[in-house]
Design an enzyme around this catalytic site. Sequence first.
Site, PDB file in Angstrom:
ATOM      1  N   GLU A   1      -2.855  -5.577  -0.544  1.00 25.18           N
ATOM      2  CA  GLU A   1      -1.431  -5.238  -0.662  1.00 25.18           C
ATOM      3  C   GLU A   1      -0.626  -6.168   0.231  1.00 25.18           C
ATOM      4  O   GLU A   1      -0.993  -6.401   1.388  1.00 25.18           O
ATOM      5  CB  GLU A   1      -1.194  -3.781  -0.252  1.00 25.18           C
ATOM      6  CG  GLU A   1       0.269  -3.357  -0.242  1.00 25.18           C
ATOM      7  CD  GLU A   1       0.442  -1.901   0.201  1.00 25.18           C
ATOM      8  OE1 GLU A   1      -0.457  -1.081  -0.101  1.00 25.18           O
ATOM      9  OE2 GLU A   1       1.467  -1.597   0.857  1.00 25.18           O
TER      10      GLU A   1
ATOM     11  N   GLU B   1       9.573  -3.695   4.054  1.00 23.99           N
ATOM     12  CA  GLU B   1       9.666  -2.246   4.137  1.00 23.99           C
ATOM     13  C   GLU B   1      10.654  -1.903   5.243  1.00 23.99           C
ATOM     14  O   GLU B   1      10.639  -2.526   6.302  1.00 23.99           O
ATOM     15  CB  GLU B   1       8.319  -1.618   4.474  1.00 23.99           C
ATOM     16  CG  GLU B   1       7.277  -1.705   3.385  1.00 23.99           C
ATOM     17  CD  GLU B   1       5.967  -1.061   3.817  1.00 23.99           C
ATOM     18  OE1 GLU B   1       5.679   0.061   3.360  1.00 23.99           O
ATOM     19  OE2 GLU B   1       5.255  -1.687   4.625  1.00 23.99           O
TER      20      GLU B   1
END
Length: 369
Positions: free
Chosen positions: A248, A253
């Site tokens: 990932e 974020e």
Amino acid sequence: MMKFYIPILIAFLFLISCEEESGEIDTSNPSNLVIDVTVSEDGSGQVDIVATGDNVTQYHYYMGEDPESFEFSVDGKLTYTYSTFGIYEIEVRAYGESGRYVSKSEEVNIQVGDQGGPIDLEDGYSTPTSYEGMDLVWHDEFNGNKLNTADWSYETGTGSNGWGNNELQYYRQENATVGEGVLTITAKKESFQGREYTSSRLVTAKKQEFTYGRVDIRALLPKGQGLWPALWMLGANYQTVTWPACGEIDIMELVGGTDRDDEVHGTVHWEHGGNYASYGKGTKLSSGVFADEYHVFSIVWDESKITWYVDDKQFNVIDTTSDELSEFHKDYFFIMNIAVGGNWPGSPDATTTFPQTMKVDYIRMFQNN
């Protein structure tokens, strides 16, 4: 043919006449609700609402700050002042004598003093459409009025264990829209399918998948406790090898909340010797928060490393030449979403205003030519 219709018409008119004479027409239910909302542009946070309808005895106004409380009016007129800038959803309910109601909603963007207001698409940082030695191999500028489903798919529902993070939202297709040159993902506080929040999650799986390149994503982020917007990538083989063995790459974020709305994170997750592993760093703005204007979140990913940038300023890098990092030399697809709650940000609280939006101006994928 007329001989069949004339008796029916006469009977229908007779019925209406009888109802009018006996007063049996039901006027207890409200109808034809119309609302007119005017937002002050002087920074006062004031909103004026005029509501009209037929057979209405009272109006209730839910202003979006506290879902449990409402304002009351008999004549349909209300003046309300917000104390904090943000995007709010106003719902007006018109009640009749029967106790039933009809409702209409409208979203408003509130400016209070110098706390903010409508943010123009031109506000903030931008990146070029070309780089020396690279080709633009795929991009979406989000022009038009609908999502390009040849490139994107909607992931809906609650996922397993809140998408693996105890998240609180239900992902719906309806919370993602395209218009005015941007993709808008909206997180709302609303009850749906047993959840108290809704949002959207978009993926390019099996449609646009890449190994290596430069990714630029220009976006305006939401803010507030419990909000978790993300622009990220997942290994295309996740269904066969599962996570984290698929790898990932989190391009961006943000973990919303006081003293956190000014910081974003760039992280990778993988499997190391049969165990979960991750590496990441964050970067903070020198002033303001990421909801104030557009920023560009980028990675440059090649055979030897992944490097993260915000507005072309590097803040993180990882060497991926180790055999233990083989996950990062395969195809990945893109994901865009706003999660609500979850293990990392925690739940929303009284300081969190809804709805909240993430607006994406463009995503561009460049590869060496």
